[in-house]
Design an enzyme around this catalytic site. Structure first.
Site, PDB file in Angstrom:
ATOM      1  N   VAL A 188      -0.644  -1.966  -2.813  1.00  0.00           N
ATOM      2  CA  VAL A 188      -0.482  -2.337  -4.030  1.00  0.00           C
ATOM      3  C   VAL A 188       1.305  -2.244  -2.813  1.00  0.00           C
ATOM      4  O   VAL A 188       1.607  -3.167  -2.599  1.00  0.00           O
ATOM      5  CB  VAL A 188       0.351  -1.581  -5.543  1.00  0.00           C
ATOM      6  CG1 VAL A 188       1.650  -2.087  -5.991  1.00  0.00           C
ATOM      7  CG2 VAL A 188      -1.128  -2.043  -5.672  1.00  0.00           C
ATOM      8  N   LYS A 189       1.506  -1.345  -1.878  1.00  0.00           N
ATOM      9  CA  LYS A 189       2.600  -1.449  -1.415  1.00  0.00           C
ATOM     10  C   LYS A 189       2.364  -2.674  -0.375  1.00  0.00           C
ATOM     11  O   LYS A 189       3.211  -3.262   0.083  1.00  0.00           O
ATOM     12  CB  LYS A 189       2.821   0.004  -0.438  1.00  0.00           C
ATOM     13  CG  LYS A 189       3.379   1.077  -1.504  1.00  0.00           C
ATOM     14  CD  LYS A 189       3.569   2.200  -0.941  1.00  0.00           C
ATOM     15  CE  LYS A 189       4.217   3.622  -1.601  1.00  0.00           C
ATOM     16  NZ  LYS A 189       4.572   4.709  -0.752  1.00  0.00           N
ATOM     17  N   LYS A 190       1.780  -2.812   0.352  1.00  0.00           N
ATOM     18  CA  LYS A 190       1.117  -3.916   1.337  1.00  0.00           C
ATOM     19  C   LYS A 190       1.497  -5.393   0.924  1.00  0.00           C
ATOM     20  O   LYS A 190       2.386  -6.265   1.750  1.00  0.00           O
ATOM     21  CB  LYS A 190      -0.273  -3.687   1.801  1.00  0.00           C
ATOM     22  CG  LYS A 190      -0.632  -2.901   2.592  1.00  0.00           C
ATOM     23  CD  LYS A 190      -1.566  -2.661   3.192  1.00  0.00           C
ATOM     24  CE  LYS A 190      -2.369  -1.058   4.597  1.00  0.00           C
ATOM     25  NZ  LYS A 190      -3.892  -1.092   4.866  1.00  0.00           N
TER      26      LYS A 190
END
EC number: 3.6.1.74
Length: 602
Positions: free
Chosen positions: A275-277
């Site tokens: 999700v961060k990526k």
């Protein structure tokens, strides 16, 4: 076999084409039969059949090689030709129960089994011919009971007539013509194929076409063997095909299971990282998608950045800063104004009288000439007040006076200042006398005597030279700078001469003087009793005066050396003004503290 062929009846082709030469027709049939037998006896053909070469797609829809039957027995050995040249085969087995079962099986197989189409040899391996239940049933009944008579199934496909709703076979001539055409086509196709792998379909198609044309020709042993091989191969092909499909499904299931085993099970951390990526990628896309005007800040919106960093070469460990680029401290405007005023005043005085000058600073409230209120010029900082109509009466509050006296006394008693202060206490009485005639300028003579002993300490003439009023809006008290001359009275005019005269004013002083030699300043803290002798009463007014006086010999020396070294003069005046600033601010702070304390008490 020869006996069987000698007793054989004429074929349908002979019956239709009865006008041709009987001998040539019989010779042609004999040649065809011999060619079929020779082909059947070859090992290659049987080999192809055993190997499951399913290229015999030119068989009839039922997949059965029909047998030729004699019609002599059914019709009494005689042939009857009708006008339409048709031969009704249905009369032989119309009411036979076996015929009904066969027709029912045909309908079932036509629904469940797809029709066999002619395919190219390259696709013959991939395609599979379904097993015909009718042919398998017929072959089974032949093995069970060979002596039982079989119905005539060698005829062409039944055709339903619309008038009678009965199934009848087409005319003999149409059948023979179609069969001859099929025979010639298959034979031509068989000549073009040279591969041994596809030789069986050509042989079988030729033999089948010949058997179709010879409808009354009985089956030989070789033909029966071929039929059995075909049926067995069809069954094997179906079984192999189903097995291969099952095997393929099993392999696919195994592969799916292996893939599922090796699939990475995503954890919560990996999901958060993904999700961060994704968010970082979206941010990069959104940042890169902005127009150019948002990427580059315009010049007018950019923050100012100095090209040279201030004090970038300063060593903070050994920090020593100069006073200025000239290594001097330039005086402020007020100090410069006082320096100029003092210099101009001293310059105007006769050099012989300069040693008798007095430069003093007194603190009080600057009042207007026509009202008892403090002046209020439109300024916010200390400034020189040039209105000569205003006047300043030297006086401070008694409480502030006492506190300031304590403060200066404490400064003189500090160990660090030991030897720097000289303290002088004195109680004197000053009597001022006015001397002169009406034609001369009046002179004011001041006689100072000790209160305790009555001895005359000084007898001088005091002349007022100049004054400078300084207004301090932020402080409680203002400042008056004055330059006076204190000239000694000549010896021919002794003080005893004026003792019997009435003085203009008398003042009793209780003074404490703190002389600070390092700053050339004298601090006089004096309590004064003014004896005003009026017509009506004799009143006494008490005032508290604070004066700062500069060392006159030091001032005259600095003034005389101003042409060679102006720093000494400027430093002397600046130091004197700095001492006055300290006292003025201390008076203001003491006044504020006293005022706040009185409010709390009340």
């Amino acid at each position: 076999m020869s006996e069987h062929h000698s007793k054989r009846a004429l074929s349908l082709d002979d019956l239709v084409n009865h006008d041709e030469n009987d001998k040539s027709k019989l010779q042609k049939l004999a040649d065809n039969e011999s060619s079929v037998r020779s082909d059947d006896n070859r090992p290659g053909a049987i080999e192809n059949i055993v190997n499951g070469n399913n290229s015999n797609s030119d068989l009839n829809s039922n997949g059965v090689i029909e047998e030729d039957t004699d019609t002599d027995d059914d019709v009494g050995g005689e042939f009857t030709f009708d006008n339409g040249i048709t031969f009704d085969y249905d009369k032989q087995d119309r009411f036979s129960p076996e015929k009904k079962r066969i027709q029912a099986r045909k309908k079932d197989t036509s629904k469940t089994t797809p029709s066999i189409s002619n395919e190219s040899p390259s696709n013959s391996k991939e395609s599979s011919v379904p097993v015909d239940p009718l042919s398998s049933n017929i072959s089974a009944t032949d093995r069970k009971d060979s002596s039982e008579e079989k119905p005539d199934l060698t005829g062409p496909e039944l055709v339903k007539e619309p008038d009678t709703n009965e199934y009848k076979r087409p005319s003999i001539q149409s059948i023979t013509n179609a069969e001859d055409t099929t025979y010639n086509d298959h034979k031509a196709a068989g000549m073009e194929k040279t591969s041994n792998k596809h030789s069986l379909p050509n042989i079988l198609s030729d033999s089948i076409d010949e058997t179709v044309t010879e409808e009354h020709k009985p089956k030989t042993e070789t033909e029966q063997t071929i039929t059995e091989y075909q049926q067995e191969n069809k069954q094997k092909d179906n079984v192999n095909e189903s097995n291969s499909e099952e095997t393929h499904d099993i392999k696919n299931d195994n592969m799916n299971q292996v893939e599922k085993i090796f699939q990475e099970k995503t954890s919560t951390l990996s999901k958060k990282n993904s999700v961060k990526k994704d968010l970082e990628l979206l941010n990069e896309i959104s940042a890169s998608s902005k127009p150019n005007k948002y990427k580059n800040t315009p010049i007018w919106a950019q923050k100012w950045k100095p090209t040279v960093k201030a004090l970038q070469n300063i060593d903070t460990n050994d920090f020593k800063i100069d006073n200025s680029i000239l290594d001097i401290i330039p005086d402020d405007d007020l100090t410069k104004s006082v320096q100029d005023w003092v210099y101009a005043t001293l310059y105007s005085i006769d050099p012989d009288l300069r040693p008798f000058i007095e430069l003093e600073m007194k603190f009080g409230v600057l009042l207007e000439s026509k009202s008892p209120d403090r002046v209020n010029p439109p300024v916010s900082s200390q400034a020189v007040y040039t209105d000569m109509d205003a006047h300043l009466t030297p006086n401070v509050d008694e409480t502030v006076f006492k506190e300031l006296s304590k403060y200066i006394q404490s400064l003189s008693e500090i160990t660090e200042n030991a030897g720097k202060f000289n303290v002088i206490e004195a109680q004197t009485k000053d009597a001022v006398y006015r001397v002169g005639t009406s034609t001369q300028r009046p002179r004011f003579l001041r006689m100072s005597s000790d209160v305790k002993t009555g001895r005359i300490g000084a007898f001088i003439e005091k002349r007022h030279i100049s004054q400078l009023l300084i207004y301090s809006p932020k402080d409680s008290y203002d400042v008056k700078l004055s330059i006076n001359l204190e000239l000694p009275v000549p010896e021919n005019d002794p003080p005893e001469k004026y003792q019997h005269q009435t003085p203009v004013s008398e003042r009793t002083k209780e003074r404490v003087s703190y002389i600070h030699n390092d700053s050339c300043t004298r601090f006089d803290i004096t309590k004064v009793q003014n004896h005003n002798k009026g017509i009506k009463s004799n009143d006494v007014e008490i005032t508290h005066e604070i004066e700062l006086e500069i060392n006159t010999p030091a001032l005259i020396k600095a003034f005389d050396n101003i042409m060679t070294d102006s720093k000494e003069y400027a430093t002397l005046i600046r130091t004197f003004l700095n001492n006055g600033t300290i006292v003025r601010r201390k008076l203001s702070s003491l006044s504020y503290e006293i005022f706040e304390g009185q409010k709390k008490i009340q």
